[in-house]
Each structure stands twice: as C-alpha cells, then as structure tokens.
Design an enzyme around this catalytic site. Structure first.
Site, short mmCIF file in Angstrom:
data_model
loop_
_atom_site.label_atom_id
_atom_site.label_comp_id
_atom_site.label_asym_id
_atom_site.label_seq_id
_atom_site.Cartn_x
_atom_site.Cartn_y
_atom_site.Cartn_z
N TYR A 137 79.30 51.24 -75.53
CA TYR A 137 78.11 51.83 -75.77
C TYR A 137 77.31 51.08 -76.96
O TYR A 137 76.19 50.65 -76.83
CB TYR A 137 78.38 53.25 -76.29
CG TYR A 137 76.80 53.91 -76.83
CD1 TYR A 137 75.70 54.28 -75.99
CD2 TYR A 137 76.65 54.20 -77.98
CE1 TYR A 137 74.72 54.71 -76.12
CE2 TYR A 137 75.35 54.93 -78.44
CZ TYR A 137 74.47 55.07 -77.47
OH TYR A 137 73.31 55.66 -77.70
N GLY A 175 70.07 57.80 -85.37
CA GLY A 175 71.57 58.37 -85.77
C GLY A 175 71.77 59.45 -84.95
O GLY A 175 70.99 59.78 -83.91
#
Ligand code: NDP
Ligand code: 8X3
Length: 252
Positions: free
Chosen positions: A152, A183
């Site tokens: 990822y 985030g």
C-alpha cells in the site's frame, strides 16, 4: 457555463464528499465507481443542488472500459476542468513474507494503473483546451512507511512520484497537478482493508479524532478554486493527533 469536475470513487468516503462539495458549489459533476446503486442514490441527492450530474459506472482497473466510457462522453460532458483521481484502497496488512498476492495486485491495479488509465483518457482533452487541474489522492503512507504497509505504501509513493512527473509533463499546457496526502480519515477505508471486519476497522481510529471525508473534501475544493495562476503542488493533511504514519497520540 458551469465547470465540470470528474471524481473517481464517488460511492463512498472522500470521493462522495468531494462530489457533494463541488455540486453544492455550482459545478457539474461526473461521479464514478463500481457500486451502481450508490451512484444512483448519490446522483439523485446531487441533482437537488440544481447542477448537472452524470453517473459513470466502471472499474478503474479495466483499461478498455475506462477508455471506452471516457472517450464516448457526450459533447456537453467532454470538457472536464478538474479530475479528482481518488478511487483507491488498501487490502490487507501483513508482513511481506505472508502477504496475499491478490491483495497486492488489487492495490497496484487500482491505485497506480487505474489512476494512470483515467489520467491518460482525460488529459488529452485538457491539453487540447490548454487548461485543467488533476488532483491525485495519495497518502501520508506514500511519504513514509509503516510495518505491514509495504505494498500500500509503495502504491501511494507511486502516486506522489507520478504527480510530480505529470506536473512537469503538462507544465507547458497550463494544467495544474495537485497531490493531496491525507492521514487517518474515518471512511470505509479500514473496513475495506480488513475485508468487512468492523471491530478491526474501528480499532484503527480508537482514541483519535480522525479526519472526516468532509474535511478532506473542503481542502480539495480550496485547492481547486484558487486563482488560475496559483497551484498547490503538494498538501499533507492529518488529524491533529497524528504527526506521521508512525506517530499518533491516542486518548483513552
Ligand atoms: P473508501 O473505501 O471510503 O472509498 C473508496 C472509493 O474508491 C469508493 O468509492 C470505491 O468505489 C472506489 N474504488 C475502489 N476501487 C475501485 C475500482 N477498482 N474502480 C472504481 N472505483 C473504485 O475510502 P477513502 O474515501 O478513504 O479512500 C479514497 C482514497 O483516499 C483512496 O485512494 C485511499 O487510498 C486514500 N486515502 C485514504 C485515507 C484514509 O485514512 N481513509 C488516508 C489517505 C489516503 P466502489 O467500491 O463503488 O468502486
Ligand atoms: C491511509 C493512511 O496511514 O492508514 O492512506 O495508511 S494510513
């Protein structure tokens, strides 16, 4: 005439909130994703803002489908001003020696190849018109890595890298390229990563006042509506309780 924004992955999370934000603010909106019923429901909701909405049902991993759908847009939808490359996912969270190769392929095919196909299909029109804005959704996971994040993180690092390179390629064509690196945000992201395990998904955000999809959509809208001569190249947005992928401050 209203500007046109195209948002990939508009059936949930950031993409849904981005589509709503632009639609509420006078844009004609192209919404895309694989879940047709969600697209239909969103289209109905957005039409209530009084601007046009086009729903396109395709999987960004299917190259022929991507090109066929975008190349066959009706004339009134061809002039895409803003492309938000948002469709993406994390699948699984394991050490490299135990990773599921199908998960790796899903992430690489969606987060990198899907973004490339959509960009390749939309960018020529922007080049021909001499204007446009491509907004790529990366991640702080593309800036730094965390244990088990391997593939990822690598796909999001590729999004960062591609954003820089595409910006250079399209510089002479007056096309802005913005890379947004969020985030922790409480969307369906962790539910997808953990394949529907709600307990695991919820634990990711435990004690954190995570970003909402709307927080990220507001920032994207801000970047997209600056004056023509101003381009935000790169923007990192995290919850206040996060200072990087490996640094969170959780409240009890
Ligand atoms: P969600 O799971 O809530 O939404 C993901 C969206 O992507 C859905 O609309 C989904 O639609 C779409 N999508 C996934 N695979 C495909 C595909 N093959 N073809 C077309 N559409 C697809 O997650 P988020 O909103 O959180 O994620 C959006 C982006 O933001 C992703 O790129 C993710 O990596 C990134 N991101 C997320 C963060 C987070 O903490 N939430 C932080 C940083 C970045 P459908 O299933 O209907 O096709
Ligand atoms: C999602 C952010 O840190 O959960 O891209 O991988 S993280």
């Amino acid at each position: 005439m209203n500007k046109i924004v195209m948002v990939t992955g508009a059936t949930a999370g950031f993409g849904r909130a981005v589509a709503a934000k632009f639609s509420q603010n006078g844009f004609n909106t192209i919404i895309t994703g694989r879940r047709k019923e969600r697209l239909d429901e969103l289209q109905k909701e957005l039409l209530s803002h009084g601007n046009k909405v086009l729903s396109l049902h395709f999987d960004v991993r299917k190259k022929d489908e991507v090109f066929s759908v975008i190349n066959n847009l009706a004339p009134e939808w061809k002039d895409i001003d803003i492309l938000v490359n948002n469709a993406g996912l994390a699948a699984g969270l394991s050490h490299i020696d135990a990773g599921d190769t199908d998960d790796w392929e899903r992430m690489i095919d969606t987060n990198i190849k899907g973004l490339l196909y959509v960009t390749r299909a939309v960018a020529p029109g922007m080049v021909a018109r001499g204007r446009g804005h491509i907004i790529n959704i990366g991640s702080i996971a593309g800036r730094d890595v965390y244990e088990n994040g391997n593939v990822y993180c690598a796909t999001k690092s590729a999004v960062d890298s591609l954003s820089k390179s595409i910006r250079i390629d399209l510089l002479k064509n007056n096309i802005k390229v913005t890379h947004i690196a969020p985030g922790m945000a409480d969307t369906e992201f962790s539910l997808v990563r953990f394949k529907g395990d709600e307990t695991k998904a919820r634990s990711v955000y435990k004690g954190i006042d995570a970003l909402t999809a709307e927080d990220v959509a507001d920032v994207i809208f801000f970047c997209a509506t600056l004056p023509a001569h101003v381009c935000i190249n790169d923007l990192v947005i995290t919850p206040t309780q996060q200072a990087g992928v490996n640094h969170n401050f959780r409240k009890d």
